[in-house]
Scaffold this motif. Structure first.
Motif, PDB file in Angstrom:
ATOM      1  N   THR A 161      31.891  36.186  35.074  1.00  0.00           N
ATOM      2  CA  THR A 161      33.084  35.375  35.313  1.00  0.00           C
ATOM      3  C   THR A 161      33.213  34.288  34.268  1.00  0.00           C
ATOM      4  OG1 THR A 161      32.937  35.794  37.696  1.00  0.00           O
ATOM      5  CG2 THR A 161      34.231  33.890  37.002  1.00  0.00           C
ATOM      6  N   SER A 165      36.167  34.002  31.390  1.00  0.00           N
ATOM      7  CA  SER A 165      37.008  32.805  31.445  1.00  0.00           C
ATOM      8  C   SER A 165      36.889  31.974  30.171  1.00  0.00           C
ATOM      9  CB  SER A 165      36.610  31.957  32.656  1.00  0.00           C
ATOM     10  OG  SER A 165      37.291  30.719  32.659  1.00  0.00           O
ATOM     11  N   HIS A 171      40.551  35.044  34.267  1.00  0.00           N
ATOM     12  CA  HIS A 171      39.941  34.388  35.419  1.00  0.00           C
ATOM     13  C   HIS A 171      39.748  35.395  36.552  1.00  0.00           C
ATOM     14  CE1 HIS A 171      40.500  30.535  33.436  1.00  0.00           C
ATOM     15  NE2 HIS A 171      41.714  30.963  33.116  1.00  0.00           N
ATOM     16  N   THR A 172      38.495  35.714  36.819  1.00  0.00           N
ATOM     17  CA  THR A 172      38.155  36.681  37.871  1.00  0.00           C
ATOM     18  C   THR A 172      37.411  36.016  39.013  1.00  0.00           C
ATOM     19  OG1 THR A 172      36.073  37.268  36.762  1.00  0.00           O
ATOM     20  CG2 THR A 172      38.023  38.571  36.203  1.00  0.00           C
ATOM     21  N   ASP A 173      37.507  34.694  39.115  1.00  0.00           N
ATOM     22  CA  ASP A 173      36.811  33.984  40.188  1.00  0.00           C
ATOM     23  C   ASP A 173      37.500  34.242  41.524  1.00  0.00           C
ATOM     24  OD1 ASP A 173      38.644  32.059  38.500  1.00  0.00           O
ATOM     25  OD2 ASP A 173      38.793  31.399  40.582  1.00  0.00           O
ATOM     26  N   THR A 176      41.155  33.201  42.271  1.00  0.00           N
ATOM     27  CA  THR A 176      42.247  33.768  41.492  1.00  0.00           C
ATOM     28  C   THR A 176      42.480  35.216  41.894  1.00  0.00           C
ATOM     29  OG1 THR A 176      41.607  32.357  39.624  1.00  0.00           O
ATOM     30  CG2 THR A 176      43.132  34.176  39.155  1.00  0.00           C
ATOM     31  N   PRO A 178      43.523  39.105  41.824  1.00  0.00           N
ATOM     32  CA  PRO A 178      43.612  40.046  40.703  1.00  0.00           C
ATOM     33  C   PRO A 178      45.060  40.244  40.273  1.00  0.00           C
ATOM     34  CG  PRO A 178      42.241  40.924  42.467  1.00  0.00           C
ATOM     35  CD  PRO A 178      42.920  39.719  43.013  1.00  0.00           C
ATOM     36  N   HIS A 182      45.130  44.940  37.503  1.00  0.00           N
ATOM     37  CA  HIS A 182      43.779  45.197  37.994  1.00  0.00           C
ATOM     38  C   HIS A 182      43.756  45.368  39.514  1.00  0.00           C
ATOM     39  CE1 HIS A 182      43.027  43.338  34.025  1.00  0.00           C
ATOM     40  NE2 HIS A 182      42.065  44.223  33.987  1.00  0.00           N
ATOM     41  N   THR A 239      36.503  43.423  32.777  1.00  0.00           N
ATOM     42  CA  THR A 239      37.268  42.730  33.808  1.00  0.00           C
ATOM     43  C   THR A 239      37.339  43.554  35.079  1.00  0.00           C
ATOM     44  OG1 THR A 239      38.611  41.637  32.096  1.00  0.00           O
ATOM     45  CG2 THR A 239      39.472  41.639  34.341  1.00  0.00           C
ATOM     46  N   ARG A 240      37.615  44.847  34.932  1.00  0.00           N
ATOM     47  CA  ARG A 240      37.677  45.715  36.115  1.00  0.00           C
ATOM     48  C   ARG A 240      36.326  45.752  36.827  1.00  0.00           C
ATOM     49  NH1 ARG A 240      41.067  48.728  32.517  1.00  0.00           N
ATOM     50  NH2 ARG A 240      39.303  49.912  31.715  1.00  0.00           N
ATOM     51  N   TYR A 243      35.623  42.597  38.862  1.00  0.00           N
ATOM     52  CA  TYR A 243      36.273  42.620  40.173  1.00  0.00           C
ATOM     53  C   TYR A 243      35.505  43.516  41.143  1.00  0.00           C
ATOM     54  CZ  TYR A 243      40.443  40.058  38.730  1.00  0.00           C
ATOM     55  OH  TYR A 243      41.309  39.081  38.310  1.00  0.00           O
ATOM     56  N   ARG A 246      32.545  41.722  42.515  1.00  0.00           N
ATOM     57  CA  ARG A 246      32.907  40.756  43.554  1.00  0.00           C
ATOM     58  C   ARG A 246      32.912  41.405  44.934  1.00  0.00           C
ATOM     59  NH1 ARG A 246      38.309  37.698  41.818  1.00  0.00           N
ATOM     60  NH2 ARG A 246      38.547  37.764  44.091  1.00  0.00           N
TER      61      ARG A 246
END
Length: 268
Positions: A161, A165, A171-173, A176, A178, A182, A239-240, A243, A246
């Protein structure tokens, strides 16, 4: 009916957390399999990975004795005064590490902790209780910053993350949602739903341990995917995968908090 459940779950995920009512009446218990669950390919082109920071400060000066110092220096070797960090100093700069693709995504935890403890000894507020107010406040600031940097780099999801960022403004926190590019594949949402159902139905520690094992395998696979993507400059895939990680971390938290009959809430 299953599609409506998935749509509801997807909406909850995009808001940042979900806590669904029991779905046993609408979705049958399915065997949870560990399979590759790719997200939809993003329509946007790949963004080039660059760790060049145009505002990076080549040197700084000690505010007490004016000695020129590398920007990530915490304690001036000439006068033993604490020195503030430039705003452009990254967590990687602080620990003397190279971010991917120049360096690996994986961070060796023991070596990182050794560096962390040595630096904390330099800036710990207890060592500056008899110093002037400016140095005492700076000790608090640097110690807090160092703690945050250590926690961020220590584990894969905060590290990924932070990288996305800091170097790519992606921003994948958890705060935020998706972006549309995504949106998670329905297969991922169904896996989350099935695991949630399995946790709710579990009555023994043995059942929970099996769920933990399967989720650990999913997590390890995804961490490897993030590493390969970042080291290869494939930011969209990184990025994918971030997510996805997460979601798996949300499952881990739910499993760790399991109690027989307790409603399952998964945050991501």
């Amino acid at each position: 009916m299953r599609r409506s459940v998935i749509n509801s779950l997807s909406s909850g995920l995009r808001r940042g957390s979900f806590a669904l009512a029991s779905s046993r009446s609408t979705v049958s218990r399915a065997t949870i399999t560990r399979s590759a669950l790719p997200l939809r390919q993003a329509a946007a082109p790949l963004r080039p990975y660059s760790t060049t920071r145009t505002s990076q400060t080549p040197q700084k000066q000690c505010p007490t004795c004016s000695t020129s110092l590398p920007p990530a220096t915490l304690l001036c070797p000439s006068c033993s005064s604490l020195t503030p960090l430039p705003s452009t100093t990254t967590h990687y700069d602080l620990f003397g590490l190279s971010p991917p693709p120049e360096g690996p995504f994986d961070v060796e935890g023991r070596a990182l902790r050794q560096k962390f403890l040595k630096m904390q000894q330099l800036v710990h507020p207890d060592s500056f209780v008899n110093k002037e107010e400016g140095q005492r406040k700076l000790a608090d600031t640097l110690s807090s910053h160092l703690n945050n940097a250590y926690r961020t780099l220590l584990t894969p999801l905060p590290r990924a993350t932070y990288l996305l960022s800091t170097y790519h403004d992606i921003h994948t926190d958890a705060d935020t949602p998706p972006p549309e590019t995504h949106t998670p594949d329905p297969a991922i949402l169904m896996t989350v739903l099935e695991v949630r159902e399995a946790i709710e139905e579990a009555r023994t520690e043995e059942e929970i341990e099996e769920i933990k094992k399967e989720n650990k395998e999913r997590t390890e696979e995804t961490v490897e995917e993030i590493g390969r993507a970042l080291e290869g400059g494939d930011i969209e895939e990184a990025t994918r995968a971030a997510y996805r990680l997460r979601y798996w971390n949300g499952i881990k938290s739910a499993v760790d908090e399991w109690e027989p009959g307790k409603m399952v809430k998964m945050d991501h």
